[in-house]
Structures are given as structure tokens and as C-alpha cells.
Enzyme design. Structure first.
Site, short mmCIF file in Angstrom:
data_model
loop_
_atom_site.label_atom_id
_atom_site.label_comp_id
_atom_site.label_asym_id
_atom_site.label_seq_id
_atom_site.Cartn_x
_atom_site.Cartn_y
_atom_site.Cartn_z
CD GLU A 147 -1.15 -0.06 3.72
OE1 GLU A 147 -2.11 0.71 3.82
OE2 GLU A 147 -0.89 -0.95 4.54
CE LYS B 104 7.09 5.45 5.46
NZ LYS B 104 6.93 6.88 5.68
CG ASP C 243 5.48 12.89 3.14
OD1 ASP C 243 5.90 12.53 4.25
OD2 ASP C 243 6.12 13.61 2.36
CE1 TYR D 99 0.74 2.53 10.27
CE2 TYR D 99 0.30 4.40 8.83
CZ TYR D 99 0.91 3.87 9.95
OH TYR D 99 1.67 4.66 10.76
CE LYS E 210 11.14 7.37 2.08
NZ LYS E 210 10.78 7.86 3.40
CB CYS F 124 2.77 46.38 -14.37
SG CYS F 124 2.60 44.92 -15.39
CB CYS G 266 1.23 47.16 -19.01
SG CYS G 266 0.53 47.40 -17.36
CB CYS H 217 -0.42 44.89 -12.99
SG CYS H 217 -0.87 45.78 -14.48
CB CYS I 221 -1.83 44.71 -18.15
SG CYS I 221 -0.33 43.75 -17.83
N1 5U1 Z 1 1.04 2.34 4.64
C1 5U1 Z 1 1.76 2.26 5.76
N2 5U1 Z 1 2.45 3.27 6.26
N3 5U1 Z 1 3.02 2.80 7.38
C2 5U1 Z 1 3.83 3.44 8.29
N4 5U1 Z 1 1.86 1.16 6.52
C3 5U1 Z 1 2.66 1.49 7.56
N5 5U1 Z 1 3.07 0.76 8.61
C4 5U1 Z 1 3.86 1.37 9.52
C5 5U1 Z 1 4.25 2.72 9.38
C6 5U1 Z 1 5.12 3.35 10.38
O1 5U1 Z 1 4.29 0.68 10.58
C7 5U1 Z 1 3.95 -0.69 10.73
C8 5U1 Z 1 5.03 -1.30 11.48
C9 5U1 Z 1 2.63 -0.81 11.41
#
Ligand code: 5U1
Length: 674
Positions: free
Chosen positions: A115, A117, A119, A227, A316, A410, A413, A428, A434
Site C-alpha cells: 500500500e 506510504k 506523507d 494501516y 521509497k 508592472c 505594461c 498591476c 495590460c
Molecule cells: N502504509 C503504511 N504506512 N506505514 C507506516 N503502513 C505502515 N506501517 C507502519 C508505518 C510506520 O508501521 C507498521 C510497522 C505498522
């Protein structure tokens, strides 16, 4: 005062109904009532709770935004530590991980889950007796911060679990994140109001979740995917990780729609490539893929090294940040006259794309970040967001680095530069005299979400303006094949294509036309609200500020811009010329007239060869259906083109009607849509 039984029952009904609509709206993306109806339900519940405070339950939908600001976040000790993940940067790293797993288990074939990861910010959420009772950040993995009041404002996270059969006390773990669209809107708003701009969706999510006042968090577009789990009675745990997540989903907990079960390391790497290809079109930022050994007994056998499990790894994606040098700082003039400083960069690869310029947003930001010509900077690219300068590496500043000041005139113009009180932005004052504003307004008019004039790109517009063939958008429809064919890199055939595209664009909708006009503050959503409300351009044109302000979603500033726009004689003249040239639309029908696919939802996956995704959506919307991004048991049809994504597998799993391209075309034909 004792609460009468009838009132208690009504409050309970309201809570259930509102939670149901929250789920339809935020999780399934399939609302079944209007915003106004939803607001009325909330208002009724609030009224009853104000009158009888003992009716307020911890899971009441009113509590999502009602908690008072706290002074600080109390520490929370994690009973089960929140682990981090080992990183893999190359295929070899992943192959090594899989080899270690197989050797330790003494098996040949391992099933993994894969799945994205995300941010964002990891959180742990405790449910007791089916109610959300505590939410904490990861912190150092052993102790986090209590962010319960803030997490409760995230609409997709259930305050009370759906269904039944949940353990008395258990924790879910996952990522709070800000979808890219919400991040863009938040930053646009911040830019306009002189507030801090977030460098990326992750910072925006973290900053929003760690607000002392949950009311502020409630206004931020946060979302959550689960997750994993923390505390969980072992005897109630299913055999595999994906089954646990499926169970969570049944209880109303959101999980990633991209979750897949894959076989062996080859399946992991195939998934990685698929997701990497889709990375830019995902509605959120993903910085990689997480693979986990699917069987829980094998996870247990593998155990942990230091603070990371041996049974999972994060693979990553290539970095979206890079270091380069600012060669110049230019000032660009947008279609509404806003002056934007743009850093011209020594070209650099950022996540697979060459970047040679990055926005600096406004001159306050230039000052705050102290960006100078000659500086070495970190640039960042996220999704389809314009690359931006994140920060200056001051240690590398040359002695002759040159600061820049906002201009008084500007650069295009020469008109005076003005700013409105309280606004960080400078503009402007040249209006449509313009050339930059004129160019911007024509580009906007032709863009895909506006009049959708295929083939009329930036370069062609530049030539048409420079050669004096057009001055306003109305002139576009007077162009002839011969005029266009004489332009650089154009021939008779491409000129004819452009004229055909212009002809096709004349058949539009009122909402698109309003958006295309480029009225200040009227984006796509506002244009749709106006079209739905007035259903005729003439009615809108004669509306007063008061009429407009009475429409939900239209505030006083937007109302003023709309009235001002329609008061300008040159705007009226352009509209009349466009209509005379044949630009037309069907007056939107009353929402009540039934359509053959009313209430049906479609999900598209893969590429269609006979039409674009937008065209396909337009066809089904014209028949009353809606297109959504997520396959759920409430999806009616999944249309599968070439190279479909995980939505195809999900549709198969859920036994949803799948239409291939030919079946979809037959389907549309059956309703006379094509
Ligand atoms: N998708 C996902 N992101 N993530 C981050 N799964 C997942 N599992 C993680 C973490 C830190 O830790 C597992 C060890 C539960």
C-alpha cells in the site's frame, strides 16, 4: 430539567442520521442530501443539546468541532510502542529484505500486502466499547501527545464504530494526511489572507493536527487512512493483515483504496512500478510503498530489530526535493494582475522531472525566506503543484548574492502596482490593457475546465496576440483557417483542427462559461453554484449584491466582484459577441427532473481509447450519475480501460458490475448519450 423521552429519542435519531450522512459524504464520497439539509439536521441537534446539555454524548457529531482549546497536549504512553519502518531505496534492498524474511521463516513463497506510504503524521486511536476514546501522535514511539479533540474533527474517522463485533478495547494506527487539493486551497487562502504558507502537505497536516484550538483543525481538510493496529486481543485477530483491515473497513474506518495483496517479491516490485506511475495522479502525497508479510503468525515469528519490524519495509520513491542555484528572480503577471516572484533556477531533476523555475508565492515570502539571486536553495515538487523554493542554504550564500524588492510598476505594461488594505498580494492596475493580464485571461478561457478549446495552447495564444489577430476572447471565434495556417509551426490541417475545436467549444454549459469569463473569486465551484441557482445568464447579470449574498456559499466579496464584472460595458460587449458567435448552453434543468441514471455511481480505471476520462464523466453526469474515485460496495459500475489500477481488482472482489470500453459505449448508446 428532565429530558422528555420524545426529545431524547429525536436527539438520538439526529445523531444517527448525521453520522450516516458524514459517512456517505466523507468516506464514500456519495452524499444523499444537500449541504443545506445537512446543516439543518446539525442545527436541530445543536438546539436540542443546548436546551438539554445532558443530551450531549461523547460521540455526538456536534462534538467534532466543539471541544475547548487546550493549553498543551498531554503526554500519552503507548501500551504497544509505535514502530518505525526500515527503508529500501532500490530493488536490491527489497530483494534482500525478502530473502531475509524467507530465510528466517524457512519458506519459499511469501504473501505480502502492499500500500502507499503516505506523507503525513502517524497517529494511534483507541476505541473503547465502540467509541473513539483517545488519539495520540507517535511522538518518540513510546510516548506521544494527546490529540483526541483534534482527531475527532476529522470527518472520515468514526466517533462510533459501525456494525458490531469489535473488541471491547483496541487501537487502530494510521496516517493523518492532507489531500493535495485541500493543501492547495489552504495555501491559496493563506496567501490571500497573509497567513503562513505551508511548505508541503505533510507540514500542513502536522501543523493542523497540532493546533491548540480544535476549531482550527476542524476547518483544515484532513483525512486519515488506517494501516495497522496497536492494542488488540490476540484471540480476536484474524489470520492475515489484509483481513484485519477489511474488518476495520466494515466498522467504518477508512483504509487505503490502493491496498493490495501480492504474491512474492516479484508482486511487490510490480506494485511499486504501478504506483510510481500513478504517483502524480494520486490525490495525496505518497513517498513510497509499504510491504508487509500478510500472515500474522509469520509476523510474530519474524519479530523486531531495534524499533522496526522484520516483517515490513518502506520502499521509497525518488526524492521530490533537490538543491540548486537561483539564477534570477523574475516577476510574472497573472490574469487577475497579481505579481508573483518566480525563481529562475539552474535546471535540476526533481523526482524524475527537470525543474528550471519555482514559485516564491509573493514578496512577503521572499523576505521571510530571504531568497536572493545567487543563493543555493532546496526546491520541492509535489503532485502537480508548481515547484517551490522551500528554503535557502545560507551557508552557501555567495558574497554578491542580490536581494530583490517588489516593483512599483508592472514589469509588463508599466502601470502602477497597487495593493488592497490587509492583502499581502500586489497587483498591476492596468486591467485588460495590460498584455499579460489579457494573455492570462485568454489562456484561462481556453483551458480544459473552462471552454476546453483543444489545441489552443500558450504558444499559439502568444502568437495570435503578438500578430494582433486577437485582442479579447471574443476575437477567437472570428479566426479563419487562413489566418491560423500562416502562423509558425502551423499548417492548413492543424489550423482546420483549431477552427473545429473552437466550433466544438461553442456547445458548453452555463457553469463552464461563467468560470471561463474569469470573474475574480469565481472558481469552478462558485460558477456551478451560480449556474444551479440562476439557471440563466441574464438572471445572474441582473442580480444585486444582496441577491447574491443570500445564496449559500456566496460571500460579500465574491458578490461584489460579480456585480462589478457585469457592470463593465466591455465585459457585456464580449459576452454579447460570444453569444452572437454561437456560444450556447442548455439552461440547467431543475434538479428534480428525473434522469435515467439518477443516484448511480461510476468509477473509471485505466485509459479509454475512444474518449478522455473527462468526456466519459460528462456523458454519465448528463444522465444523472456521478463519478467517484473510490470503489466501495455502493459503487454501481466500474468502467475499465487499458492498464487498469487496483480499482479493477477491488471491483472484482466486491462483485460490482464491470464494463469494458465497448460495453460502456453500448451502455451510453442505449440511453442515447452518444
Ligand atoms: N502504509 C503504511 N504506512 N506505514 C507506516 N503502513 C505502515 N506501517 C507502519 C508505518 C510506520 O508501521 C507498521 C510497522 C505498522
Amino acid at each position: 430539567m428532565a429530558v422528555p423521552e420524545s426529545i431524547r429519542k429525536r436527539a438520538e435519531e439526529l445523531r444517527k442520521e448525521i453520522e450516516y450522512h458524514n459517512y456517505r459524504y466523507y468516506v464514500l464520497d456519495e452524499p444523499v442530501i444537500s449541504d443545506a439539509e445537512y446543516d439543518a439536521l446539525m442545527a436541530e441537534l445543536r438546539r436540542l443539546e443546548n436546551q438539554y446539555p445532558e443530551l450531549v454524548t461523547p460521540d455526538s457529531p456536534t462534538q467534532r468541532i466543539g471541544a475547548p482549546p487546550s493549553q498543551a497536549f498531554a503526554p500519552v504512553r503507548h501500551e504497544v510502542p509505535m514502530l518505525s519502518l526500515e527503508n529500501a531505496f532500490t530493488d536490491e534492498d527489497v530483494l534482500d529484505f525478502d530473502r531475509r524474511v524467507r530465510e528466517r521463516l524457512g519458506v519459499e513463497h511469501v504473501e505480502y500486502t502492499a500500500e502507499p506510504k503516505l506523507d503525513g503524521l502517524a497517529v494511534s486511536i483507541l476505541y473503547e466499547h465502540g467509541y473513539l476514546s483517545l488519539a495520540a501522535t507517535r511522538g518518540d514511539g513510546y510516548t506521544g501527545e494527546n490529540v483526541t479533540a483534534n482527531v475527532k474533527t476529522i470527518r472520515t474517522i468514526p466517533l462510533k464504530l459501525h456494525g458490531s463485533g469489535w473488541p471491547e478495547r483496541f487501537e487502530i494506527r494510521g496516517e493523518v494526511f492532507m489531500p493535495i487539493e485541500g493543501f492547495k486551497q489552504l495555501n491559496e487562502w493563506a496567501l490571500k489572507h497573509g497567513e503562513k504558507i505551508f511548505a508541503n502537505p505533510r507540514n500542513a497536516a502536522a501543523g493542523s493536527l497540532r493546533q491548540l484550538d480544535p476549531k482550527i483543525t476542524a476547518r483544515r481538510p484532513l483525512d486519515f487512512f488506517c494501516y495497522g493496529h496497536g492494542i488488540y486481543p490476540p484471540e480476536q485477530l484474524p489470520k492475515k493483515h489484509h483481513l484485519l483491515l477489511a474488518q476495520f473497513q466494515e466498522w467504518g474506518i477508512p483504509i487505503s483504496p490502493e491496498l493490495e495483496v501480492v504474491q512474492t517479491v516479484a508482486g511487490c516490485l510490480r506494485y511499486y512500478r504501478r504506483l510510481l506511475e500513478k504517483r502524480e495522479s494520486l490525490p495525496y502525497e505518497a513517498d513510497g510503498v509499504v510491504y508487509k508479510v500478510n500472515r500474522f503468525d509469520w509476523q510474530e515469528q519474524l519479530g523486531y530489530i531495534a524499533r522496526a519490524p522484520r516483517w515490513a519495509i518502506a520502499h521509497k520513491f525518488p526524492a521530490h526535493e533537490a538543491t540548486t542555484v537561483v539564477e534570477d528572480i523574475e516577476v510574472q503577471v497573472g490574469r487577475t494582475g497579481i505579481l508573483t516572484p518566480v525563481a529562475k533556477l539552474r535546471p535540476v531533476q526533481v523526482g524524475g522531472v527537470t525543474v528550471s523555475s519555482a514559485t516564491l508565492h509573493n514578496f512577503e515570502e521572499v523576505k521571510r525566506k530571504d531568497v536572493r539571486v545567487g543563493d543555493t536553495v532546496i526546491v520541492r515538487r509535489a503532485g502537480d503543484v508548481i515547484p517551490e523554493v522551500v528554503k535557502v542554504i545560507k551557508e552557501k550564500r555567495p558574497l554578491d548574492a542580490k536581494p530583490v524588492e517588489p516593483p512599483d510598476h508592472c514589469p509588463v505594461c508599466g502601470a502602477d502596482v497597487v495593493s488592497e488594505p490587509g492583502e499581502t498580494l500586489i497587483r498591476c492596475s492596468g486591467g485588460l490593457f495590460c498584455p499579460a493580464q489579457r494573455k492570462g485571461s485568454i489562456k484561462h478561457f481556453a483551458s480544459r475546465r473552462a471552454m476546453d478549446i483543444e489545441g489552443l495552447g500558450d504558444k499559439l495564444i502568444d502568437q495570435l496576440l503578438d500578430k494582433g489577430l486577437i485582442k479579447t476572447v471574443a476575437d477567437l471565434y472570428d479566426l479563419t483557417v487562413d489566418q491560423v495556417a500562416n502562423l509558425e509551426r502551423m499548417g492548413k490541417k492543424s489550423a482546420q483542427n483549431l477552427i473545429n475545436a473552437l466550433e466544438k467549444s461553442k456547445n458548453t454549459t452555463l457553469a463552464r462559461f461563467l468560470y471561463a469569463l474569469g470573474i475574480r473569486e469565481v472558481g469552478e465551484v462558485t460558477a456551478q453554484i451560480l449556474a444551479d441557482h440562476f439557471r440563466s445568464l441574464e438572471k445572474l447579470m441582473s442580480a444585486t449584491e444582496e441577491d447574491l449574498e443570500s445564496i449559500p456559499g456566496i460571500g460579500p466579496i465574491v458578490a461584489k466582484h460579480i456585480v462589478t464584472f457585469f457592470r463593465q460595458p466591455h465585459n457585456i460587449e464580449i459576452i454579447q459577441r460570444l453569444k452572437k458567435a454561437g456560444v450556447h448552453w442548455k439552461e440547467p434543468e431543475e434538479a428534480t427532473s428525473p434522469k435515467p441514471l439518477d443516484g448511480k455511481t461510476f468509477v473509471f480505471t485505466g485509459t479509454l481509447s475512444s474518449m478522455t476520462r473527462d468526456e466519459a464523466k460528462k456523458h454519465i453526469e448528463a444522465l444523472g450519475a456521478r463519478a467517484t474515485n473510490t470503489v466501495s460496495k455502493n459503487t454501481d459500475y466500474v468502467v475499465v480501460g487499458e492498464n487498469p489500477g487496483s480499482k479493477f481488482h477491488k471491483a472484482q472482489q466486491l462483485d460490482i458490475t464491470i464494463l469494458d470500453e465497448q460495453q460502456f459505449l453500448d451502455f451510453l448508446q442505449q440511453f442515447g448519450a452518444i
